[in-house]
Enzyme design. Structure first.
Site, PDB file in Angstrom:
ATOM      1  N   PRO A  59      39.665  21.092 -24.539  1.00 30.49           N
ATOM      2  CA  PRO A  59      38.440  21.080 -25.349  1.00 30.49           C
ATOM      3  C   PRO A  59      37.262  20.619 -24.506  1.00 30.49           C
ATOM      4  O   PRO A  59      37.437  20.082 -23.399  1.00 30.49           O
ATOM      5  CB  PRO A  59      38.766  20.065 -26.459  1.00 30.49           C
ATOM      6  CG  PRO A  59      39.768  19.146 -25.836  1.00 30.49           C
ATOM      7  CD  PRO A  59      40.585  20.003 -24.888  1.00 30.49           C
ATOM      8  N   ASP A  60      36.054  20.835 -25.015  1.00 28.46           N
ATOM      9  CA  ASP A  60      34.839  20.463 -24.301  1.00 28.46           C
ATOM     10  C   ASP A  60      34.547  18.990 -24.547  1.00 28.46           C
ATOM     11  O   ASP A  60      33.723  18.623 -25.382  1.00 28.46           O
ATOM     12  CB  ASP A  60      33.674  21.341 -24.783  1.00 28.46           C
ATOM     13  CG  ASP A  60      32.358  20.985 -24.115  1.00 28.46           C
ATOM     14  OD1 ASP A  60      32.388  20.445 -22.984  1.00 28.46           O
ATOM     15  OD2 ASP A  60      31.301  21.244 -24.721  1.00 28.46           O
ATOM     16  N   LEU A  61      35.225  18.132 -23.786  1.00 27.01           N
ATOM     17  CA  LEU A  61      35.092  16.690 -23.988  1.00 27.01           C
ATOM     18  C   LEU A  61      34.697  15.957 -22.709  1.00 27.01           C
ATOM     19  O   LEU A  61      34.962  14.766 -22.556  1.00 27.01           O
ATOM     20  CB  LEU A  61      36.412  16.105 -24.528  1.00 27.01           C
ATOM     21  CG  LEU A  61      36.858  16.608 -25.896  1.00 27.01           C
ATOM     22  CD1 LEU A  61      38.223  16.046 -26.253  1.00 27.01           C
ATOM     23  CD2 LEU A  61      35.832  16.217 -26.965  1.00 27.01           C
TER      24      LEU A  61
END
Length: 284
Positions: A59-61
């Protein structure tokens, strides 16, 4: 292998940044998407930290490493004969000297520029004003020490994350301007009027992200506002994932394969990949 800096591409990239005459910075996520965008008319390619994370199944974390981001950028540079800019999040560290080292390494591998944001990753918090400015000052100093042009874009991301208001964002980009940034960027302002205020706040080139209400604007609209560059962020990658989601949902929940009938013919994909390839690559 590191790519030797291409001074002409770096100079061409900087010259594209003209307020009121915007170009599209096409964010790609692999060699194939970069080549297709090049074949379709892109003048420059950028990485997208979110889209890159998706390719890794993450995920975009804010979990990419600097080595991963540099290697990914080199893959895109090897694929096309266009300037490539890096979406390098917070510079992969809090300290100004870490951000400066990220700029130095980016120039060494041949990137034409990078974006640095003020988000204290991981998470959506932000660096305090003085530290945020010092980080950009260090990055700008490192950029000026390179042997080729390098376009440093300073981002104020707090509006997008709901951490501070437009007044604070403008205070930050004006300070980033004074600290030596080549261009400024406030992702996802709340309205077209706010984007106009951002453009009026500086004489430096302003990047706008074509998402949300801004995706309804035309190139002429962006030009009239004074925008110099229009980036796509992870929008194309998310659009691709939407197609996978919708086709997959139809197949696995209803046994319906009709969404696949809308696919692009393989011969057309092949032609675009060949047309967009770097001369040293698979182009014939």
């Amino acid at each position: 292998m590191p790519r030797h800096p291409n001074r002409q591409l770096a100079s061409d990239f900087k010259a594209l940044h003209m307020p009121g005459q915007p170009f599209i910075l096409a964010n790609a996520w692999d060699a194939g998407s970069a080549r297709m965008l090049a074949a379709l008319g892109a003048k420059a390619i950028a990485t997208s930290s979110a889209a890159h994370a998706f390719t890794l199944g993450r995920p975009d974390l804010g979990q990419l490493t600097r080595d991963e981001a540099l290697a990914h950028a080199q893959d895109l540079m090897a694929a096309v004969d266009l300037p490539v800019s890096g979406d390098f999040e917070n510079g992969f560290g809090e300290a100004p000297d870490v951000v400066a080292e990220t700029v130095r390494l980016s120039g060494e591998v041949g990137l034409a520029g990078i974006c640095i944001e003020d988000t204290a990753l991981p998470g959506t918090g932000f660096y305090e004003f003085d530290l945020a400015v010092e980080r950009i000052r260090a990055a700008a100093s490192a950029a000026r020490a390179l042997s080729q042009d390098f376009t440093l874009v300073a981002r104020a991301d707090g509006v997008m994350h709901g951490q501070y208001d437009l007044t604070e964002a403008i205070r930050r980009i004006q300070a980033f301007d004074d600290a030596g940034a080549d261009a400024l960027y406030v992702p996802v302002p709340g309205s077209v009027q706010e984007l106009a205020a951002i453009c009026r706040a500086t004489n430096k080139p302003v990047n706008a992200l074509a998402v949300g209400p801004l995706s309804k604007l035309s190139m002429q609209d962006f030009a009239a506002l004074g925008v110099a560059r229009i980036s796509l962020g992870s929008a194309l990658a998310r659009l691709t994932h939407k197609a996978i989601f919708e086709a997959g949902t139809a197949m696995f929940t209803g046994g319906d394969f009709t969404p696949l009938s809308a696919m692009m013919p393989g011969s057309r994909v092949d032609a675009l990949l060949l047309a967009g390839a770097a001369e040293s690559g698979e182009k014939r």
